[in-house]
Design an enzyme around this catalytic site. Structure first.
Site, mmCIF file in Angstrom:
data_model
loop_
_atom_site.group_PDB
_atom_site.id
_atom_site.type_symbol
_atom_site.label_atom_id
_atom_site.label_comp_id
_atom_site.label_asym_id
_atom_site.label_seq_id
_atom_site.Cartn_x
_atom_site.Cartn_y
_atom_site.Cartn_z
ATOM 1 N N GLY A 153 45.995 51.040 45.981
ATOM 2 C CA GLY A 153 46.639 51.128 44.678
ATOM 3 C C GLY A 153 47.020 49.753 44.152
ATOM 4 O O GLY A 153 46.934 49.486 42.948
ATOM 5 N N ASP A 154 47.431 48.873 45.059
ATOM 6 C CA ASP A 154 47.760 47.502 44.667
ATOM 7 C C ASP A 154 46.505 46.769 44.192
ATOM 8 O O ASP A 154 46.552 45.991 43.236
ATOM 9 C CB ASP A 154 48.384 46.753 45.844
ATOM 10 C CG ASP A 154 49.598 47.474 46.410
ATOM 11 O OD1 ASP A 154 50.365 48.038 45.606
ATOM 12 O OD2 ASP A 154 49.764 47.482 47.635
#
Length: 317
Positions: free
Chosen positions: A257-258
């Site tokens: 997600g980062d």
């Protein structure tokens, strides 16, 4: 320049084991130590992609100096604010036999009022040269749920595009300041909007879209809801889109997600269209899942995946 904010930076320790057994002695097959925290897991893939990246947030003690001493290896510039307390460590245990991971996240240092006042001044100086600012993860003890809300207000007053990736009260309060983009998961978008979203319900996608539109209508320019292996849904001024990613052999999904946030920050800073930005972000996120090191990907993997990312326009907004 892209500025990334990691208020609760850490040393990320990854232990590779075989058949992890709770309550027993487990032999570690491999171990790795890297600068971590969600914001730094945005910084590293940005640098891989060739962006000029400055990382800021709080660090302290020997652990904090270790974090900063490693940044140059990743071609990330050190913009951290030093405090006296010791930075945290976080442990990720990857079981190669069961293909499961277990995480232990330390709470981190405690920030005093004087530390925050000093950081706000430091942040204001750094942000002047930034095109895009990303803010990710939890906050240290001593800060309340208004921390990101205050940083967004500073950034917006200087005309900067602020990207937020957090959860809980931090997310709820920060959205009040109207960041440029947020990337909630299903649980987070449900919490933000008060909607019940059930994955197995026949109206699942319609409910996700309705929830994302609800946040978009409050003024957030890009709302991206991550759906895991099912890709993501994006609501933006150009319309509503769904990104579908190919099946991959994932070896480490921590930080994907980062990496997606990194892709959006990169696309926005490069002036790409919303669709091309979504494609790039999805390809970087998928490539990151194919790499053992958290917050890292191979350009070759991204370039191979990019033409396989399908983006469907569901409707005009």
């Amino acid at each position: 320049m892209i500025l990334t904010v990691t208020l609760n930076a850490a040393i990320d320790k990854r232990y590779v084991v075989e058949n992890f057994k709770e309550g027993e002695v487990n032999r570690v097959l491999e171990c790795e130590y890297v600068p971590g925290g969600k914001g730094l897991n945005v910084s590293k893939p940005l640098a891989v992609a060739g962006a000029d990246v400055v990382a800021t947030g709080f660090v302290g003690g020997f652990a904090g100096e270790y974090i900063c001493s490693r940044l140059s290896e990743y071609k990330v510039r050190d913009g951290f604010y030093r405090v006296k307390e010791e930075s945290r460590s976080c442990i990720n245990i990857w079981d190669v036999a069961k293909k499961k991971q277990t995480e232990f996240l330390e709470p981190g240092l405690t920030i005093k009022a004087a530390d925050w006042e000093g950081f706000e001044k430091h942040f204001t100086e750094l942000i002047a040269a930034a095109d895009v600012v990303t803010m990710s993860g939890s906050v240290p003890k001593g800060l309340d749920s208004s921390a990101y809300k205050k940083l967004i207000a500073i950034g917006k007053s200087m005309g900067k595009k602020m990207i937020l990736d957090t959860s809980g009260k931090l997310l709820v309060e920060a959205v009040e300041s109207i960041p440029y983009m947020i990337k909630p998961n299903i649980d987070e978008i449900a919490m933000l909007t008060g909607r019940q979203i059930k994955v197995d319900a026949p109206d699942f996608f319609d409910t996700v879209i309705a929830a994302a539109k609800q946040v978009f209508e409050k003024g957030v320019s890009i709302v991206v809801v991550s759906l895991g292996a099912d890709g993501s849904v994006m609501v933006c001024p150009d319309g509503i889109y769904r990104a579908i990613v190919p099946k991959i052999d994932a070896v480490n999904t921590v930080g994907c997600g980062d990496s997606m946030i990194a892709g959006f920050a990169l696309g926005i800073s490069e002036g790409l269209s919303f669709v091309d930005t979504l494609k790039k972000a999805s390809a970087i996120s998928a490539a990151a899942a194919m790499t053992e090191e958290t917050g890292w990907f191979k350009l070759e993997d991204m370039n191979n995946l990019l033409p396989q990312i399908k983006v469907e326009k569901l409707t005009n907004y």
